[in-house]
Design a protein around this motif. Structure first.
Motif, PDB file in Angstrom:
ATOM      1  N   MET A 231       0.847  -1.204   0.000  1.00 56.07           N
ATOM      2  CA  MET A 231       0.000   0.000   0.000  1.00 56.07           C
ATOM      3  C   MET A 231       0.883   1.255   0.000  1.00 56.07           C
ATOM      4  SD  MET A 231      -2.820   1.286   2.836  1.00 56.07           S
ATOM      5  CE  MET A 231      -3.820  -0.195   2.655  1.00 56.07           C
ATOM      6  N   ASN A 232       0.471   2.258  -0.751  1.00 57.04           N
ATOM      7  CA  ASN A 232       1.182   3.525  -0.780  1.00 57.04           C
ATOM      8  C   ASN A 232       1.335   4.084   0.636  1.00 57.04           C
ATOM      9  OD1 ASN A 232       1.007   6.671  -0.868  1.00 57.04           O
ATOM     10  ND2 ASN A 232       1.770   6.052  -2.874  1.00 57.04           N
ATOM     11  N   LYS A 233       2.547   4.572   0.960  1.00 58.05           N
ATOM     12  CA  LYS A 233       2.831   5.006   2.326  1.00 58.05           C
ATOM     13  C   LYS A 233       1.905   6.136   2.762  1.00 58.05           C
ATOM     14  CE  LYS A 233       6.569   6.412   5.414  1.00 58.05           C
ATOM     15  NZ  LYS A 233       8.018   6.709   5.540  1.00 58.05           N
ATOM     16  N   ILE A 234       1.624   7.074   1.863  1.00 57.17           N
ATOM     17  CA  ILE A 234       0.770   8.204   2.215  1.00 57.17           C
ATOM     18  C   ILE A 234      -0.645   7.735   2.544  1.00 57.17           C
ATOM     19  CG2 ILE A 234      -0.293  10.326   1.337  1.00 57.17           C
ATOM     20  CD1 ILE A 234       2.238  10.841  -0.252  1.00 57.17           C
ATOM     21  N   LEU A 235      -1.164   6.804   1.740  1.00 58.39           N
ATOM     22  CA  LEU A 235      -2.502   6.265   1.997  1.00 58.39           C
ATOM     23  C   LEU A 235      -2.511   5.448   3.294  1.00 58.39           C
ATOM     24  CD1 LEU A 235      -3.617   5.154  -1.585  1.00 58.39           C
ATOM     25  CD2 LEU A 235      -4.229   7.236  -0.338  1.00 58.39           C
ATOM     26  N   TYR A 236      -1.419   4.748   3.560  1.00 58.17           N
ATOM     27  CA  TYR A 236      -1.289   3.957   4.792  1.00 58.17           C
ATOM     28  C   TYR A 236      -1.365   4.875   6.015  1.00 58.17           C
ATOM     29  CZ  TYR A 236       1.048   1.154   8.401  1.00 58.17           C
ATOM     30  OH  TYR A 236       1.378   0.505   9.565  1.00 58.17           O
ATOM     31  N   VAL A 237      -0.627   5.978   5.980  1.00 61.70           N
ATOM     32  CA  VAL A 237      -0.638   6.941   7.083  1.00 61.70           C
ATOM     33  C   VAL A 237      -2.035   7.533   7.262  1.00 61.70           C
ATOM     34  CG1 VAL A 237       0.235   9.177   7.854  1.00 61.70           C
ATOM     35  CG2 VAL A 237       1.806   7.498   6.871  1.00 61.70           C
ATOM     36  N   THR A 238      -2.678   7.860   6.161  1.00 56.81           N
ATOM     37  CA  THR A 238      -4.032   8.427   6.216  1.00 56.81           C
ATOM     38  C   THR A 238      -5.012   7.443   6.831  1.00 56.81           C
ATOM     39  OG1 THR A 238      -3.570   9.721   4.213  1.00 56.81           O
ATOM     40  CG2 THR A 238      -5.878   9.483   4.856  1.00 56.81           C
ATOM     41  N   LEU A 239      -4.893   6.173   6.463  1.00 55.47           N
ATOM     42  CA  LEU A 239      -5.784   5.143   6.993  1.00 55.47           C
ATOM     43  C   LEU A 239      -5.583   4.977   8.497  1.00 55.47           C
ATOM     44  CD1 LEU A 239      -7.843   2.883   6.561  1.00 55.47           C
ATOM     45  CD2 LEU A 239      -5.943   1.352   6.018  1.00 55.47           C
ATOM     46  N   ILE A 240      -4.326   4.961   8.944  1.00 53.18           N
ATOM     47  CA  ILE A 240      -4.031   4.822  10.377  1.00 53.18           C
ATOM     48  C   ILE A 240      -4.656   5.978  11.156  1.00 53.18           C
ATOM     49  CG2 ILE A 240      -2.210   4.895  12.121  1.00 53.18           C
ATOM     50  CD1 ILE A 240      -2.409   2.232  10.718  1.00 53.18           C
ATOM     51  N   ALA A 241      -4.469   7.198  10.660  1.00 55.42           N
ATOM     52  CA  ALA A 241      -5.025   8.374  11.336  1.00 55.42           C
ATOM     53  C   ALA A 241      -6.542   8.311  11.393  1.00 55.42           C
ATOM     54  CB  ALA A 241      -4.572   9.647  10.618  1.00 55.42           C
TER      55      ALA A 241
ATOM     56  N   PHE B 204      -7.669  18.894  12.286  1.00 55.47           N
ATOM     57  CA  PHE B 204      -6.838  19.019  11.084  1.00 55.47           C
ATOM     58  C   PHE B 204      -5.361  19.150  11.435  1.00 55.47           C
ATOM     59  CE2 PHE B 204      -4.790  21.550   7.740  1.00 55.47           C
ATOM     60  CZ  PHE B 204      -4.975  20.701   6.661  1.00 55.47           C
ATOM     61  N   PRO B 205      -4.966  20.090  12.312  1.00 54.33           N
ATOM     62  CA  PRO B 205      -3.545  20.145  12.678  1.00 54.33           C
ATOM     63  C   PRO B 205      -3.074  18.892  13.426  1.00 54.33           C
ATOM     64  CG  PRO B 205      -4.825  21.705  14.000  1.00 54.33           C
ATOM     65  CD  PRO B 205      -5.709  21.220  12.893  1.00 54.33           C
ATOM     66  N   GLU B 206      -3.992  18.203  14.122  1.00 51.02           N
ATOM     67  CA  GLU B 206      -3.621  16.925  14.738  1.00 51.02           C
ATOM     68  C   GLU B 206      -3.233  15.929  13.651  1.00 51.02           C
ATOM     69  OE1 GLU B 206      -6.746  15.498  17.211  1.00 51.02           O
ATOM     70  OE2 GLU B 206      -6.121  16.681  18.945  1.00 51.02           O
ATOM     71  N   GLY B 207      -4.008  15.948  12.566  1.00 43.18           N
ATOM     72  CA  GLY B 207      -3.681  15.088  11.428  1.00 43.18           C
ATOM     73  C   GLY B 207      -2.348  15.454  10.812  1.00 43.18           C
ATOM     74  N   LEU B 208      -2.073  16.760  10.738  1.00 37.86           N
ATOM     75  CA  LEU B 208      -0.773  17.207  10.239  1.00 37.86           C
ATOM     76  C   LEU B 208       0.358  16.637  11.093  1.00 37.86           C
ATOM     77  CD1 LEU B 208      -1.423  21.010   9.497  1.00 37.86           C
ATOM     78  CD2 LEU B 208      -1.251  19.154   7.838  1.00 37.86           C
TER      79      LEU B 208
ATOM     80  N   SER C 131      -7.986  12.885   8.977  1.00 36.66           N
ATOM     81  CA  SER C 131      -7.535  12.123   7.809  1.00 36.66           C
ATOM     82  C   SER C 131      -6.954  13.049   6.752  1.00 36.66           C
ATOM     83  CB  SER C 131      -8.707  11.336   7.213  1.00 36.66           C
ATOM     84  OG  SER C 131      -9.327  10.542   8.192  1.00 36.66           O
ATOM     85  N   ILE C 132      -7.650  14.155   6.512  1.00 36.84           N
ATOM     86  CA  ILE C 132      -7.181  15.120   5.513  1.00 36.84           C
ATOM     87  C   ILE C 132      -5.843  15.705   5.941  1.00 36.84           C
ATOM     88  CG2 ILE C 132      -7.711  17.286   4.323  1.00 36.84           C
ATOM     89  CD1 ILE C 132     -10.683  16.651   4.763  1.00 36.84           C
ATOM     90  N   GLY C 133      -5.757  16.077   7.234  1.00 39.21           N
ATOM     91  CA  GLY C 133      -4.511  16.634   7.747  1.00 39.21           C
ATOM     92  C   GLY C 133      -3.364  15.642   7.656  1.00 39.21           C
ATOM     93  N   ALA C 134      -3.636  14.369   7.972  1.00 38.84           N
ATOM     94  CA  ALA C 134      -2.593  13.341   7.896  1.00 38.84           C
ATOM     95  C   ALA C 134      -2.115  13.165   6.461  1.00 38.84           C
ATOM     96  CB  ALA C 134      -3.130  12.023   8.445  1.00 38.84           C
ATOM     97  N   TYR C 135      -3.039  13.199   5.531  1.00 39.70           N
ATOM     98  CA  TYR C 135      -2.676  13.066   4.117  1.00 39.70           C
ATOM     99  C   TYR C 135      -1.779  14.218   3.678  1.00 39.70           C
ATOM    100  CZ  TYR C 135      -3.144  12.693  -0.953  1.00 39.70           C
ATOM    101  OH  TYR C 135      -2.875  12.588  -2.284  1.00 39.70           O
ATOM    102  N   VAL C 136      -2.176  15.445   4.039  1.00 38.57           N
ATOM    103  CA  VAL C 136      -1.390  16.625   3.665  1.00 38.57           C
ATOM    104  C   VAL C 136      -0.018  16.587   4.342  1.00 38.57           C
ATOM    105  CG1 VAL C 136      -1.250  19.144   3.827  1.00 38.57           C
ATOM    106  CG2 VAL C 136      -3.428  18.050   3.266  1.00 38.57           C
TER     107      VAL C 136
END
Length: 243
Positions: A1-11, A115-119, A176-181
């Motif tokens: 799985m793409n690392k960015i998508l993996y991080v987003t899913l975890i968040a 959002f900043p938590e996701g960041l 999720s959005i913040g984690a992706y960004v």
């Protein structure tokens, strides 16, 4: 799985479970007395007040300075004032009552905070897998009382338990959005994050002082509502220290 998508899913999973679990806890008291409901609202308000005072605002100041933080706070307050003046006239408020307004305002404030938590989660994973998981777990635990805070005002509405839990869990979407960004860009401008944190702090201060605490006092005017607010502040301090 793409690392960015993996991080987003975890968040998404961690924060969604945290806020959802908080909502489940709150809905267990749907048929409780006014005293208990007042205590739940007071504790939730105290926690939020404490977290904003001892965590969000100081972190924003350290990251981007006082001026940028205050700008974010003022923007957040102005944003929620407009919502507060507008929401009572919407069809949703007329159908379900003012408790939905309180929860919606709080939910929007928490969404801005998430959002900043996701960041932080996304950037943490870019710095190392262990650090990313550590931040995700701590933030997920932090989201439990936030979920209870959003769900608590809805307990007096005609919304079903499932809808209350679902609406509460949705406040984790900005995480999720913040984690992706955060994962995509790696390093986010400190000024941008400071504005986000200040904005979240401003919205939360307005909501706690204008909605949660007054609602707690209205539900029960005795000493228990005051004590519950103090208990909430102490819990918030402990959460802040643990983070």
């Amino acid at each position: 799985m793409n690392k960015i998508l993996y991080v987003t899913l975890i968040a998404t999973l961690v924060c969604g479970i945290g806020t959802g679990f908080g909502a489940v806890i709150a809905t267990l008291f749907r048929k409780s007395s006014s005293i208990l409901m007042s205590m739940i609202m007071g504790i939730a308000g105290g926690i939020m007040l404490s977290v904003v005072t001892f965590d969000l605002i100081p972190e924003a100041i350290l990251m981007g300075g006082m001026n940028t933080t205050l700008l974010g706070v003022f923007i957040g307050v102005a944003f929620v004032v407009v919502l507060d003046l507008t929401l009572p006239h919407t069809k949703l408020m007329k159908k379900y009552g003012s408790t939905v307004k309180t929860a919606l305002l709080l939910g929007l404030g928490l969404a801005a905070h998430n959002f900043p938590e996701g960041l932080a989660i996304g950037s943490g994973f870019m710095g190392g897998k262990a650090l990313g998981f550590e931040l995700a777990i701590v933030i997920g635990l932090h989201d439990i009382p936030e979920g209870a805070a959003v769900a608590s005002p809805l307990l007096k509405s005609r919304l079903s338990r499932a809808k209350i839990i679902l609406l509460t869990a949705m406040t984790a979407v900005p995480t999720s959005i913040g984690a992706y960004v955060g994962a995509l860009l790696g390093e986010i401008s400190s000024t941008f994050i400071t504005l986000c944190l200040g904005f979240a702090g401003g919205t939360m201060l307005y909501i706690v002082c204008g909605e949660l605490i007054p609602e707690s006092k209205d539900l029960f005017k005795g000493i228990f509502s005051t004590l519950s607010i103090i208990i909430g502040v102490v819990i918030g301090i402990l959460i802040t220290m643990a983070m």
